[in-house]
Design a protein around this motif. Sequence first.
Motif, PDB file in Angstrom:
ATOM      1  N   VAL A   1      35.102  21.914  36.155  1.00  0.00           N
ATOM      2  CA  VAL A   1      36.036  22.222  37.236  1.00  0.00           C
ATOM      3  C   VAL A   1      37.063  23.253  36.770  1.00  0.00           C
ATOM      4  O   VAL A   1      37.342  24.246  37.453  1.00  0.00           O
ATOM      5  N   ALA A   2      37.624  23.036  35.581  1.00  0.00           N
ATOM      6  CA  ALA A   2      38.635  23.950  35.057  1.00  0.00           C
ATOM      7  C   ALA A   2      38.060  25.344  34.817  1.00  0.00           C
ATOM      8  O   ALA A   2      38.702  26.361  35.135  1.00  0.00           O
ATOM      9  N   ILE A   3      36.861  25.403  34.270  1.00  0.00           N
ATOM     10  CA  ILE A   3      36.256  26.694  33.932  1.00  0.00           C
ATOM     11  C   ILE A   3      35.937  27.490  35.194  1.00  0.00           C
ATOM     12  O   ILE A   3      36.193  28.699  35.277  1.00  0.00           O
ATOM     13  N   VAL A   4      35.370  26.827  36.191  1.00  0.00           N
ATOM     14  CA  VAL A   4      35.032  27.534  37.423  1.00  0.00           C
ATOM     15  C   VAL A   4      36.303  27.950  38.163  1.00  0.00           C
ATOM     16  O   VAL A   4      36.370  29.039  38.737  1.00  0.00           O
ATOM     17  N   ALA A   5      37.339  27.116  38.148  1.00  0.00           N
ATOM     18  CA  ALA A   5      38.609  27.490  38.777  1.00  0.00           C
ATOM     19  C   ALA A   5      39.176  28.745  38.139  1.00  0.00           C
ATOM     20  O   ALA A   5      39.653  29.658  38.833  1.00  0.00           O
ATOM     21  N   SER A   6      39.097  28.841  36.822  1.00  0.00           N
ATOM     22  CA  SER A   6      39.577  30.030  36.126  1.00  0.00           C
ATOM     23  C   SER A   6      38.756  31.256  36.505  1.00  0.00           C
ATOM     24  O   SER A   6      39.304  32.348  36.720  1.00  0.00           O
ATOM     25  N   ALA A   7      37.434  31.073  36.625  1.00  0.00           N
ATOM     26  CA  ALA A   7      36.573  32.191  37.001  1.00  0.00           C
ATOM     27  C   ALA A   7      36.869  32.664  38.419  1.00  0.00           C
ATOM     28  O   ALA A   7      36.915  33.864  38.691  1.00  0.00           O
ATOM     29  N   VAL A   8      37.080  31.721  39.344  1.00  0.00           N
ATOM     30  CA  VAL A   8      37.362  32.083  40.733  1.00  0.00           C
ATOM     31  C   VAL A   8      38.652  32.893  40.826  1.00  0.00           C
ATOM     32  O   VAL A   8      38.705  33.945  41.483  1.00  0.00           O
TER      33      VAL A   8
ATOM     34  N   ILE B   1      43.695  15.453  34.343  1.00  0.00           N
ATOM     35  CA  ILE B   1      42.920  15.971  33.210  1.00  0.00           C
ATOM     36  C   ILE B   1      42.379  17.357  33.535  1.00  0.00           C
ATOM     37  O   ILE B   1      42.443  18.285  32.703  1.00  0.00           O
ATOM     38  N   ALA B   2      41.838  17.539  34.745  1.00  0.00           N
ATOM     39  CA  ALA B   2      41.305  18.850  35.128  1.00  0.00           C
ATOM     40  C   ALA B   2      42.404  19.906  35.115  1.00  0.00           C
ATOM     41  O   ALA B   2      42.183  21.042  34.645  1.00  0.00           O
ATOM     42  N   ALA B   3      43.593  19.556  35.600  1.00  0.00           N
ATOM     43  CA  ALA B   3      44.703  20.515  35.602  1.00  0.00           C
ATOM     44  C   ALA B   3      45.122  20.871  34.182  1.00  0.00           C
ATOM     45  O   ALA B   3      45.405  22.037  33.874  1.00  0.00           O
ATOM     46  N   ALA B   4      45.159  19.872  33.298  1.00  0.00           N
ATOM     47  CA  ALA B   4      45.531  20.135  31.913  1.00  0.00           C
ATOM     48  C   ALA B   4      44.491  21.023  31.232  1.00  0.00           C
ATOM     49  O   ALA B   4      44.834  21.944  30.467  1.00  0.00           O
ATOM     50  N   LEU B   5      43.214  20.764  31.503  1.00  0.00           N
ATOM     51  CA  LEU B   5      42.155  21.589  30.914  1.00  0.00           C
ATOM     52  C   LEU B   5      42.247  23.022  31.426  1.00  0.00           C
ATOM     53  O   LEU B   5      42.052  23.982  30.657  1.00  0.00           O
ATOM     54  N   TYR B   6      42.541  23.188  32.718  1.00  0.00           N
ATOM     55  CA  TYR B   6      42.700  24.538  33.255  1.00  0.00           C
ATOM     56  C   TYR B   6      43.853  25.262  32.564  1.00  0.00           C
ATOM     57  O   TYR B   6      43.732  26.446  32.221  1.00  0.00           O
TER      58      TYR B   6
ATOM     59  N   GLY C   1      33.402  34.028  46.804  1.00  0.00           N
ATOM     60  CA  GLY C   1      33.415  32.985  47.817  1.00  0.00           C
ATOM     61  C   GLY C   1      32.423  31.880  47.523  1.00  0.00           C
ATOM     62  O   GLY C   1      32.708  30.687  47.726  1.00  0.00           O
ATOM     63  N   LEU C   2      31.230  32.242  47.028  1.00  0.00           N
ATOM     64  CA  LEU C   2      30.245  31.236  46.638  1.00  0.00           C
ATOM     65  C   LEU C   2      30.773  30.364  45.506  1.00  0.00           C
ATOM     66  O   LEU C   2      30.587  29.137  45.498  1.00  0.00           O
ATOM     67  N   LEU C   3      31.429  31.001  44.545  1.00  0.00           N
ATOM     68  CA  LEU C   3      32.012  30.234  43.449  1.00  0.00           C
ATOM     69  C   LEU C   3      33.112  29.302  43.952  1.00  0.00           C
ATOM     70  O   LEU C   3      33.228  28.157  43.494  1.00  0.00           O
ATOM     71  N   LEU C   4      33.918  29.798  44.895  1.00  0.00           N
ATOM     72  CA  LEU C   4      34.981  28.966  45.448  1.00  0.00           C
ATOM     73  C   LEU C   4      34.397  27.749  46.162  1.00  0.00           C
ATOM     74  O   LEU C   4      34.897  26.624  46.008  1.00  0.00           O
ATOM     75  N   ALA C   5      33.336  27.959  46.936  1.00  0.00           N
ATOM     76  CA  ALA C   5      32.699  26.840  47.637  1.00  0.00           C
ATOM     77  C   ALA C   5      32.138  25.827  46.652  1.00  0.00           C
ATOM     78  O   ALA C   5      32.299  24.609  46.832  1.00  0.00           O
ATOM     79  N   ALA C   6      31.485  26.315  45.616  1.00  0.00           N
ATOM     80  CA  ALA C   6      30.916  25.403  44.631  1.00  0.00           C
ATOM     81  C   ALA C   6      31.992  24.702  43.811  1.00  0.00           C
ATOM     82  O   ALA C   6      31.795  23.575  43.349  1.00  0.00           O
ATOM     83  N   LEU C   7      33.131  25.370  43.623  1.00  0.00           N
ATOM     84  CA  LEU C   7      34.248  24.716  42.943  1.00  0.00           C
ATOM     85  C   LEU C   7      34.668  23.471  43.711  1.00  0.00           C
ATOM     86  O   LEU C   7      34.957  22.421  43.109  1.00  0.00           O
ATOM     87  N   TYR C   8      34.685  23.573  45.037  1.00  0.00           N
ATOM     88  CA  TYR C   8      35.051  22.406  45.843  1.00  0.00           C
ATOM     89  C   TYR C   8      33.914  21.385  45.897  1.00  0.00           C
ATOM     90  O   TYR C   8      34.119  20.198  45.626  1.00  0.00           O
ATOM     91  N   ASP C   9      32.706  21.845  46.254  1.00  0.00           N
ATOM     92  CA  ASP C   9      31.555  20.964  46.405  1.00  0.00           C
ATOM     93  C   ASP C   9      30.338  21.647  45.801  1.00  0.00           C
ATOM     94  O   ASP C   9      29.935  22.705  46.267  1.00  0.00           O
ATOM     95  N   PRO C  10      29.784  21.123  44.691  1.00  0.00           N
ATOM     96  CA  PRO C  10      29.914  19.730  44.265  1.00  0.00           C
ATOM     97  C   PRO C  10      30.894  19.460  43.127  1.00  0.00           C
ATOM     98  O   PRO C  10      31.112  18.310  42.782  1.00  0.00           O
ATOM     99  N   LEU C  11      31.482  20.495  42.513  1.00  0.00           N
ATOM    100  CA  LEU C  11      32.213  20.251  41.270  1.00  0.00           C
ATOM    101  C   LEU C  11      33.452  19.389  41.487  1.00  0.00           C
ATOM    102  O   LEU C  11      33.607  18.327  40.869  1.00  0.00           O
TER     103      LEU C  11
END
Length: 393
Positions: free
Chosen positions: A120-127, A361-366, A338-348
């Motif tokens: 979750v943290a890694i994809v959020a950073s990429a988005v 934990i996800a926020a701290a990892l980000y 946009g595809l990455l953003l959608a996948a960040l929400y569902d399913p990640l």
Amino acid sequence: MKHGWLQSFATALKLGLLSFGGPTAHIGYFREEYVNRKKWLDDRSFADLVALCQLLPGPASSQVGIAIGWMRAGWLGSLAAWIGFTLPSAAILAAFAWVRSSVPGAADAGWLRGLELAAVAIVASAVLGMGRTLAPDKPRVAILVATAAAVLLLPYAWTQVAAIAAAGAIGFALKRGAAPAAEASPPAAAARGRFGAAALLLLFAALLVGLPIAREAGALPPLLSLFESFYRAGSLVFGGGHVVLPLLEREVVPSGWVSAESFAAGYAATQAMPGPLFTFASYLGADSHGWAGAAVATAAIFLPGYLLVIGALPFWQSLRRIAGVAHVVYGINAAVVGLLLAALYDPLFTGAVTSSADFAIAAALYALLAYWKLPPWALVAVAALTGAVVFGW
């Protein structure tokens, strides 16, 4: 580049050992390694590769790595990148099938939950990072948001391809911005060998048509029949990842190659592996035909994606320099985010973040990744350890 294939192999091997979270998370790992750390290409070129691989059948994240290896060191680089990224999970899953043991409670293991939160943290950073570069104005932000909404509201196999095509058409219609600068283009290795590239595309089509005909005629021995089944599955899946599972199930369970129980056990084990989800084929091949089957199934399911991305890449890089096509790519790049953003929400996010502790934990990892610049391998280790401590081993 001299010894470039060794660099490609070493980098891909590290990613193959540490890239947990499925194909969407892999894009985040790849961007962090190839764009931010290695600086082998820039965000625009990286997004172009992602856009191309999203449009092609096959394992999209593996195809991105193969293309980067090709740009770095030609044929040897592409093969080295594929082997490095694929080998860890393929070997582990084949061994798991060989010993035929189960993994009780693996889906609830604390360290696995930690790895899901790291994804979750890694994809959020990429988005966020790719969004700043590839959607810097209101029209492209609108494309980004519309693409994410379409994928989430219309969860069909064709939605991603339709959204990318629509984004390209909108980008062309808007005709905003200048053509990409020359320095943003990948190395010359990516644009050479059009004759060879065309031959690869013809080989892809010939195998896709010819192998089923030969199998129906009874001309294929068991291992080549296995090759045909997995080659066909790899040829018909867009986006890779979990989408390939129903195709594989129809190939191996009704035929009696693999039992339904063994198929489910292998799928569970695959979720715990780093690297491409297509290495589920390694487990299925080993379970049905031993170690030789593992090698054949692995090669067969990845071969279509390899032929397509290397075959298409030289033509793609020429087209992207044409002004009109450059505008199309602008729209596609925004859609990819946009595809990455959608996948960040569902399913990640929906799958991993189910409590306040998960979110914390996800926020701290980000924060560790985005602000403290913790390397991905270290982030994975911290996430696994944190998950084991907080949720229980």
